[in-house]
Motif scaffolding. Structure first.
Motif, PDB file in Angstrom:
ATOM      1  N   ASN A 141       0.603  -1.194  -0.128  1.00  0.00           N
ATOM      2  CA  ASN A 141       0.239  -0.095  -0.100  1.00  0.00           C
ATOM      3  C   ASN A 141       0.743   1.048   0.534  1.00  0.00           C
ATOM      4  O   ASN A 141       0.123   2.100   0.123  1.00  0.00           O
ATOM      5  CB  ASN A 141      -0.576   0.237   0.695  1.00  0.00           C
ATOM      6  CG  ASN A 141      -2.157  -0.749   1.205  1.00  0.00           C
ATOM      7  OD1 ASN A 141      -2.953  -1.525  -0.207  1.00  0.00           O
ATOM      8  ND2 ASN A 141      -1.965  -1.370   2.229  1.00  0.00           N
ATOM      9  N   GLY A 142       2.075   0.840  -0.426  1.00  0.00           N
ATOM     10  CA  GLY A 142       2.949   1.994  -0.595  1.00  0.00           C
ATOM     11  C   GLY A 142       2.695   3.110   1.599  1.00  0.00           C
ATOM     12  O   GLY A 142       3.541   4.196   1.049  1.00  0.00           O
ATOM     13  N   VAL A 143       2.926   1.887   2.321  1.00  0.00           N
ATOM     14  CA  VAL A 143       3.344   2.642   3.803  1.00  0.00           C
ATOM     15  C   VAL A 143       4.548   2.503   4.028  1.00  0.00           C
ATOM     16  O   VAL A 143       4.969   1.708   3.376  1.00  0.00           O
ATOM     17  CB  VAL A 143       1.989   2.477   4.456  1.00  0.00           C
ATOM     18  CG1 VAL A 143       2.263   2.627   5.961  1.00  0.00           C
ATOM     19  CG2 VAL A 143       0.334   2.832   4.132  1.00  0.00           C
ATOM     20  N   SER A 144       4.924   3.497   4.667  1.00  0.00           N
ATOM     21  CA  SER A 144       6.710   3.471   4.706  1.00  0.00           C
ATOM     22  C   SER A 144       7.129   2.347   6.274  1.00  0.00           C
ATOM     23  O   SER A 144       5.889   2.398   6.932  1.00  0.00           O
ATOM     24  CB  SER A 144       6.937   4.941   5.617  1.00  0.00           C
ATOM     25  OG  SER A 144       8.665   5.048   6.392  1.00  0.00           O
ATOM     26  N   ILE A 145       7.596   1.420   6.060  1.00  0.00           N
ATOM     27  CA  ILE A 145       7.703   0.051   7.064  1.00  0.00           C
ATOM     28  C   ILE A 145       9.640   0.714   7.848  1.00  0.00           C
ATOM     29  O   ILE A 145       9.554   0.404   8.856  1.00  0.00           O
ATOM     30  CB  ILE A 145       7.984  -0.589   6.669  1.00  0.00           C
ATOM     31  CG1 ILE A 145       9.113  -1.239   5.481  1.00  0.00           C
ATOM     32  CG2 ILE A 145       6.825  -1.235   5.841  1.00  0.00           C
ATOM     33  CD1 ILE A 145       9.579  -2.032   4.517  1.00  0.00           C
ATOM     34  N   ILE A 146       9.710   1.876   7.768  1.00  0.00           N
ATOM     35  CA  ILE A 146      10.936   2.573   8.197  1.00  0.00           C
ATOM     36  C   ILE A 146      11.463   1.954   9.962  1.00  0.00           C
ATOM     37  O   ILE A 146      12.160   1.530  10.636  1.00  0.00           O
ATOM     38  CB  ILE A 146      11.356   3.995   8.108  1.00  0.00           C
ATOM     39  CG1 ILE A 146      13.044   4.140   8.081  1.00  0.00           C
ATOM     40  CG2 ILE A 146      10.600   4.979   8.900  1.00  0.00           C
ATOM     41  CD1 ILE A 146      13.607   5.351   7.331  1.00  0.00           C
ATOM     42  N   ASP A 147      10.234   2.322  10.579  1.00  0.00           N
ATOM     43  CA  ASP A 147      10.141   1.950  11.668  1.00  0.00           C
ATOM     44  C   ASP A 147      10.171   0.554  12.594  1.00  0.00           C
ATOM     45  O   ASP A 147       9.761  -0.372  13.717  1.00  0.00           O
ATOM     46  CB  ASP A 147       9.191   2.646  12.772  1.00  0.00           C
ATOM     47  CG  ASP A 147       9.695   3.915  12.420  1.00  0.00           C
ATOM     48  OD1 ASP A 147      10.645   4.767  12.082  1.00  0.00           O
ATOM     49  OD2 ASP A 147       8.076   4.465  13.058  1.00  0.00           O
ATOM     50  N   GLN A 148       9.806  -0.524  11.438  1.00  0.00           N
ATOM     51  CA  GLN A 148       9.278  -1.659  11.208  1.00  0.00           C
ATOM     52  C   GLN A 148      10.734  -2.636  11.256  1.00  0.00           C
ATOM     53  O   GLN A 148      10.627  -3.732  11.752  1.00  0.00           O
ATOM     54  CB  GLN A 148       8.234  -1.831  11.141  1.00  0.00           C
ATOM     55  CG  GLN A 148       7.118  -1.465  10.572  1.00  0.00           C
ATOM     56  CD  GLN A 148       5.614  -1.501   9.817  1.00  0.00           C
ATOM     57  OE1 GLN A 148       5.473  -1.357   8.952  1.00  0.00           O
ATOM     58  NE2 GLN A 148       4.885  -2.143  10.789  1.00  0.00           N
ATOM     59  N   VAL A 149      11.483  -2.402   9.991  1.00  0.00           N
ATOM     60  CA  VAL A 149      12.750  -3.310   9.760  1.00  0.00           C
ATOM     61  C   VAL A 149      13.896  -2.799   9.238  1.00  0.00           C
ATOM     62  O   VAL A 149      13.771  -1.418   9.335  1.00  0.00           O
ATOM     63  CB  VAL A 149      11.963  -3.998   8.827  1.00  0.00           C
ATOM     64  CG1 VAL A 149      10.756  -5.024   8.600  1.00  0.00           C
ATOM     65  CG2 VAL A 149      11.969  -2.464   7.605  1.00  0.00           C
ATOM     66  N   PRO A 150      14.721  -3.201  10.150  1.00  0.00           N
ATOM     67  CA  PRO A 150      16.366  -2.324   9.765  1.00  0.00           C
ATOM     68  C   PRO A 150      16.686  -1.755   8.162  1.00  0.00           C
ATOM     69  O   PRO A 150      15.700  -2.948   7.222  1.00  0.00           O
ATOM     70  CB  PRO A 150      16.773  -4.086  10.250  1.00  0.00           C
ATOM     71  CG  PRO A 150      16.426  -5.483  10.731  1.00  0.00           C
ATOM     72  CD  PRO A 150      14.996  -4.750  10.168  1.00  0.00           C
ATOM     73  N   LYS A 151      17.180  -1.290   8.326  1.00  0.00           N
ATOM     74  CA  LYS A 151      17.955  -0.138   6.807  1.00  0.00           C
ATOM     75  C   LYS A 151      18.598  -1.729   5.814  1.00  0.00           C
ATOM     76  O   LYS A 151      18.044  -1.563   4.670  1.00  0.00           O
ATOM     77  CB  LYS A 151      18.689   0.524   6.970  1.00  0.00           C
ATOM     78  CG  LYS A 151      18.732   1.569   7.697  1.00  0.00           C
ATOM     79  CD  LYS A 151      19.953   2.639   7.381  1.00  0.00           C
ATOM     80  CE  LYS A 151      20.960   2.243   8.099  1.00  0.00           C
ATOM     81  NZ  LYS A 151      21.284   1.300   9.193  1.00  0.00           N
ATOM     82  N   GLU A 152      19.366  -2.839   5.977  1.00  0.00           N
ATOM     83  CA  GLU A 152      19.017  -3.863   5.413  1.00  0.00           C
ATOM     84  C   GLU A 152      17.738  -4.220   4.398  1.00  0.00           C
ATOM     85  O   GLU A 152      18.010  -5.175   4.293  1.00  0.00           O
ATOM     86  CB  GLU A 152      20.205  -4.967   6.271  1.00  0.00           C
ATOM     87  CG  GLU A 152      21.301  -4.226   6.474  1.00  0.00           C
ATOM     88  CD  GLU A 152      20.837  -3.906   8.486  1.00  0.00           C
ATOM     89  OE1 GLU A 152      22.477  -4.164   8.928  1.00  0.00           O
ATOM     90  OE2 GLU A 152      19.996  -3.590   8.383  1.00  0.00           O
ATOM     91  N   VAL A 153      16.817  -4.536   5.296  1.00  0.00           N
ATOM     92  CA  VAL A 153      15.803  -5.112   4.865  1.00  0.00           C
ATOM     93  C   VAL A 153      15.573  -4.016   4.044  1.00  0.00           C
ATOM     94  O   VAL A 153      14.642  -4.960   2.674  1.00  0.00           O
ATOM     95  CB  VAL A 153      14.921  -5.613   6.261  1.00  0.00           C
ATOM     96  CG1 VAL A 153      13.636  -6.691   5.844  1.00  0.00           C
ATOM     97  CG2 VAL A 153      15.813  -6.692   6.867  1.00  0.00           C
ATOM     98  N   ILE A 154      15.143  -2.816   4.280  1.00  0.00           N
ATOM     99  CA  ILE A 154      14.582  -1.907   3.063  1.00  0.00           C
ATOM    100  C   ILE A 154      15.319  -2.366   2.101  1.00  0.00           C
ATOM    101  O   ILE A 154      14.673  -2.182   0.906  1.00  0.00           O
ATOM    102  CB  ILE A 154      14.114  -0.636   4.068  1.00  0.00           C
ATOM    103  CG1 ILE A 154      13.329  -1.095   5.078  1.00  0.00           C
ATOM    104  CG2 ILE A 154      13.851   0.244   2.797  1.00  0.00           C
ATOM    105  CD1 ILE A 154      13.001   1.065   5.982  1.00  0.00           C
ATOM    106  N   LYS A 155      16.427  -2.169   1.941  1.00  0.00           N
ATOM    107  CA  LYS A 155      16.733  -2.463   0.552  1.00  0.00           C
ATOM    108  C   LYS A 155      16.941  -3.580  -0.047  1.00  0.00           C
ATOM    109  O   LYS A 155      16.659  -3.326  -1.547  1.00  0.00           O
ATOM    110  CB  LYS A 155      18.723  -2.346   1.126  1.00  0.00           C
ATOM    111  CG  LYS A 155      19.154  -1.045   1.454  1.00  0.00           C
ATOM    112  CD  LYS A 155      20.615  -1.074   1.815  1.00  0.00           C
ATOM    113  CE  LYS A 155      20.839   0.671   2.163  1.00  0.00           C
ATOM    114  NZ  LYS A 155      22.510   0.125   3.077  1.00  0.00           N
ATOM    115  N   VAL A 156      17.031  -5.244   0.453  1.00  0.00           N
ATOM    116  CA  VAL A 156      16.625  -6.729  -0.035  1.00  0.00           C
ATOM    117  C   VAL A 156      14.845  -5.880  -0.871  1.00  0.00           C
ATOM    118  O   VAL A 156      15.031  -6.163  -1.973  1.00  0.00           O
ATOM    119  CB  VAL A 156      16.692  -7.377   0.313  1.00  0.00           C
ATOM    120  CG1 VAL A 156      16.737  -8.502   0.386  1.00  0.00           C
ATOM    121  CG2 VAL A 156      18.324  -7.147   1.459  1.00  0.00           C
TER     122      VAL A 156
END
Length: 194
Positions: free
Chosen positions: A171-186
């Motif tokens: 849904n295009g909602v930010s997950i920056i507070d839910q997962v580490p940066k490395e996971v967001i990159k993958v």
């Protein structure tokens, strides 16, 4: 050399801050020397659900826990016959690493459902349970034979789930507070969950 090993299984699709927090609580309990994360290829209770490729889930776990000296990501369940039941894995480990003492790690929410697991009584015969407590969670309904094998540890859970993260990404909602940066990159690189 013998060690006390915590076994923490799951699909980790994706691994998130809640998983990291509970892993640290298991280790801080001083009841275990190492935590082995068992990445489940296709959990029998989730058959039919779409799952991110095993290699990508493994990659995210490796990146997240690379700095944790006492955490090891294990692919045993991907190598054992399918479907992969926890009791099979525990028996395999006891056979091949018989010096170790094993604790099966879970959150208190899983403990309440534990009696519904396939072969749960066999798991209790093979190892003890290490249970991360949740404030406000009652285990009054948990059977005595399960409670007798359970060690409870202090833990303050984070309100986050893999399904919520997948939904947020879609849904295009930010997950920056839910997962580490490395996971967001993958997730971004592989265009997962969108």
């Amino acid at each position: 050399m013998s060690a006390r090993i915590g076994l923490f299984g799951g699909t980790f699709d994706p691994v998130h801050n809640g998983h990291i927090s509970i892993a640290r609580s298991f280790l801080q309990s001083d009841l275990i020397d190492e935590l082995w994360i068992l990445l489940t290829p296709h959990p029998p209770h989730k058959s039919g659900e779409f799952q991110t490729a095993y290699e990508l889930r493994f990659k995210m776990l490796k990146k997240v826990f690379s700095g944790e000296k006492k955490v090891f990501i294990k692919t045993i369940e991907n190598e054992l016959p399918k479907p992969s039941y926890s009791v099979q894995t525990i028996r395999y480990l006891k056979e091949h690493h018989s010096d170790n003492t094993y604790f099966y790690c879970m959150g208190e929410d899983s403990l309440v459902q534990f009696h519904t697991w396939k072969y749960y009584e066999e798991i209790l015969e093979e190892c003890k349970l290490l249970v991360a407590q949740r404030p406000g969670e009652s285990h009054e309904e948990v059977a005595e034979n399960i409670l007798k094998r359970a060690h409870f540890i202090d833990h303050t859970p984070l309100d986050v789930s893999s399904s919520e993260i997948r939904e947020n990404v879609a849904n295009g909602v930010s997950i920056i507070d839910q997962v580490p940066k490395e996971v967001i990159k993958v997730i971004e690189k592989e265009q997962l969950y969108s």
